[in-house]
Scaffold this active site. Structure first.
Site, short mmCIF file in Angstrom:
data_model
loop_
_atom_site.label_atom_id
_atom_site.label_comp_id
_atom_site.label_asym_id
_atom_site.label_seq_id
_atom_site.Cartn_x
_atom_site.Cartn_y
_atom_site.Cartn_z
N GLY A 11 0.84 -1.21 0.00
CA GLY A 11 0.00 0.00 0.00
C GLY A 11 0.87 1.25 0.00
N GLY A 116 4.95 -7.06 4.18
CA GLY A 116 4.76 -7.99 3.06
C GLY A 116 5.87 -7.88 2.04
N ASP A 139 0.98 1.94 8.99
CA ASP A 139 0.58 1.13 10.15
C ASP A 139 1.62 1.13 11.27
OD1 ASP A 139 -1.54 0.47 8.50
OD2 ASP A 139 -0.66 -1.44 7.87
N MET A 181 -7.24 3.07 10.17
CA MET A 181 -6.52 1.90 9.65
C MET A 181 -5.45 1.44 10.65
SD MET A 181 -6.01 2.60 5.60
CE MET A 181 -7.30 2.16 4.43
N ARG A 278 -22.91 8.06 15.52
CA ARG A 278 -22.56 8.21 14.11
C ARG A 278 -21.15 7.66 13.89
NH1 ARG A 278 -27.15 9.08 14.18
NH2 ARG A 278 -28.35 10.80 13.28
N HIS A 284 -8.87 5.52 3.16
CA HIS A 284 -7.64 5.80 2.42
C HIS A 284 -7.19 7.25 2.49
CE1 HIS A 284 -8.69 1.82 1.08
NE2 HIS A 284 -7.43 1.67 0.76
N ARG A 287 -3.86 7.45 3.77
CA ARG A 287 -2.71 7.09 2.95
C ARG A 287 -2.31 8.18 1.97
NH1 ARG A 287 -3.68 1.23 1.83
NH2 ARG A 287 -3.18 1.70 -0.32
O1 F6P Z 1 -1.06 -1.43 5.26
C1 F6P Z 1 -1.60 -0.19 4.94
C2 F6P Z 1 -3.10 -0.27 4.86
O2 F6P Z 1 -3.60 1.02 4.59
C3 F6P Z 1 -3.78 -0.84 6.09
O3 F6P Z 1 -3.86 0.06 7.17
C4 F6P Z 1 -5.12 -1.26 5.53
O4 F6P Z 1 -5.70 -2.32 6.24
C5 F6P Z 1 -4.76 -1.71 4.14
O5 F6P Z 1 -3.51 -1.12 3.82
C6 F6P Z 1 -5.76 -1.33 3.09
O6 F6P Z 1 -5.37 -1.88 1.89
P1 F6P Z 1 -6.06 -1.59 0.49
O7 F6P Z 1 -5.42 -0.36 -0.06
O8 F6P Z 1 -5.75 -2.81 -0.29
O9 F6P Z 1 -7.51 -1.37 0.74
#
Ligand code: F6P
Length: 360
Positions: A11, A116, A139, A181, A278, A284, A287
Site C-alpha cells: 500500500g 509484506g 501502520d 486503519m 454516528r 484511504h 494514505r
Molecule cells: O497497510 C496499509 C493499509 O492502509 C492498512 O492500514 C489497511 O488495512 C490496508 O492497507 C488497506 O489496503 P487496500 O489499499 O488494499 O484497501
C-alpha cells in the site's frame, strides 16, 4: 559504476517520493545509474515498466503524496495471481523476476515496502538478489525501527479528523465513532486518540468489553459531558469475538481486508445506549496527501542511507530510525513478527492515566 533498481511495494503512503528522490540524488551524485521499477515486483514482468530515473524525473516530487513509480499489494512473485479458466490461481514467477534483474544488470535492488514487501525481498535475497530495504507503512507495524515513514502523516490526518468530530459530537450530544486503519496494530488509533483527546480508544492488542465502554460513556454523561468520541482501529475486536473483515484472504485480495468494525461497534453500542451514534470511516484518506515535514525528512534520509548501504555492500539490511540516528538492521529481524502495542506498556498506561477508556 553501479546500476541500482528501486521499487515501491504494498500500500502507498506519504513520503514514498521523498525516498525515491533521496535515492536518485545520492546515487546520481556518485555517478551511478538508477532504474525505477513500476508497480512493485510486478514491474519486472513487463519490460516497459523498468525505466531510467535521473534528476529530471524526481524534480518537484518531494511534497507529493503517493509514489511516482506506482505500487501494488498483489504482486508477490512467489504467489502471483493469474486468471485461469475464470479462476484466480497463484503461481511462482520468482525465477522470471530474478532473470529480469540479471538482464537489467542491476548491482542492487532497493525495496521500499512494509512487512509484506520486505518478506518478499528477503526471499529474493535467498535466491541471490542483493537487496536493501526501506521501511514504509502508515501502520507503523515493522520491528527494529522507531518508526516507519508515512505513519506520522497518517497520524496527523487522524488527529485532524478527531478535532473535527469533537465539535459536532458536542453540538449534537452524540457518540462519534472514528474507524482508522493500522491492520493488526493499534498505533494510529492510540496515538491519534491521545493527541485528539478521544474518550475511548479501541485497539487490536486489547479486545474490548462493550459493557465497560457503555459504562464509561454513561459516566461521562453523568458528569455533564453529553458526548463521547471513540477511535476504533480497524483490527479491533470484542472479547471472545472476531475481527470484522471486508474480504477474506484468497479471493481477489491475497491478504484479508479489514474494515467495518466502526459500524459493528455502533450497532453494539446502539443496543445498550440511548444516545445517537454516528460512524466515520477515515479509510484511504490516511494514505494520501502531502507528507508531513517529519516524513519528508526521514524519507529523504532513508533514501540516502539506502544508497550508502548499497555502496558498503550491506545487503539484506533495512534502513531504520533509532533515536535521532538513521542506521540499519537485518531485514530478517525487522519482519520476524509485527511491532504491536504492549497492552501493559508505557503508552497504554499514559493513555489510561489521561482518563481514556481502552475497552477493558
Ligand atoms: O497497510 C496499509 C493499509 O492502509 C492498512 O492500514 C489497511 O488495512 C490496508 O492497507 C488497506 O489496503 P487496500 O489499499 O488494499 O484497501
Amino acid at each position: 559504476m553501479a546500476k541500482i533498481g528501486i521499487l515501491t511495494g504494498g500500500g502507498d503512503c506519504p513520503g514514498l517520493n521523498a525516498v525515491i528522490r533521496g535515492v536518485v540524488k545520492s546515487a546520481v551524485g556518485r555517478g551511478w545509474e538508477v532504474v525505477g521499477i513500476e508497480d512493485g515486483f510486478d514491474g519486472f514482468l513487463h519490460p516497459e515498466k523498468c525505466r531510467p530515473l535521473g534528476l529530471e524525473e524526481v524534480r518537484g516530487i518531494l511534497p507529493r503524496g503517493g509514489t511516482i513509480l506506482g505500487t501494488s499489494n498483489r504482486g508477490n512473485p512467489f504467489a502471483f495471481p493469474i486468471m485461469r479458466e475464470g479462476k484466480v490461481e497463484l503461481v511462482d514467477v520468482s525465477d522470471e523476476v530474478r532473470s529480469r534483474i540479471l538482464q537489467l544488470g542491476l548491482t542492487a535492488l532497493i525495496v521500499v515496502g512494509g512487512d509484506g514487501s520486505l518478506k518478499i525481498a528477503q526471499e529474493m535475497m535467498r535466491r541471490g538478489v542483493p537487496i536493501v530495504g526501506v521501511p514504509k507503512t502508515i501502520d507503523n507495524d515493522l520491528l527494529e525501527t522507531d518508526v516507519t515513514f508515512g505513519y506520522n502523516t497518517a497520524l496527523e490526518t487522524a488527529t485532524d479528523a478527531l478535532d473535527k468530530l469533537h465539535s459536532t459530537a458536542e453540538s449534537h450530544h452524540r457518540v462519534m465513532v472514528l474507524e482508522v486503519m493500522g491492520r493488526y496494530a493499534g498505533w494510529i488509533a492510540l496515538e491519534s486518540g491521545i493527541a485528539g483527546g478521544a474518550d475511548v480508544i479501541l485497539i487490536p492488542e486489547i479486545p474490548y468489553d462493550i459493557d465497560r465502554i457503555r459504562d464509561a460513556i454513561i459516566a461521562r454523561c453523568k458528569r455533564g459531558r453529553r458526548f463521547s468520541v471513540v477511535v476504533v482501529a480497524e483490527g479491533a475486536y470484542p472479547k471472545g469475538g472476531n475481527r470484522v473483515l471486508k474480504e477474506a484472504a484468497g479471493g481477489k485480495s491475497v491478504v484479508e481486508r479489514l474494515g467495518g468494525v466502526g459500524e459493528a461497534l455502533s450497532r453494539e453500542l446502539g443496543g445498550v445506549l440511548e444516545m445517537d451514534i454516528r460512524v466515520t470511516v477515515l479509510g484511504h484518506l490516511q494514505r494520501g496527501g502531502t507528507p508531513s515535514t517529519f516524513d519528508r525528512c526521514i524519507g529523504s534520509r532513508f533514501g540516502v542511507k539506502a544508497v550508502e548501504l548499497v555502496e558498503a555492500g550491506a545487503f539484506g539490511q533495512m534502513v531504520c530510525l533509532k533515536g535521532r540516528h538513521i542506521t540499519s538492521v537485518s531485514i530478517e529481524d525487522a519482519v520476524r513478527s509485527l511491532n504491536l502495542i504492549d497492552p501493559s506498556g508505557e503508552m497504554v498506561r499514559h493513555a489510561e492515566a489521561l482518563g481514556i477508556m481502552l475497552g477493558r
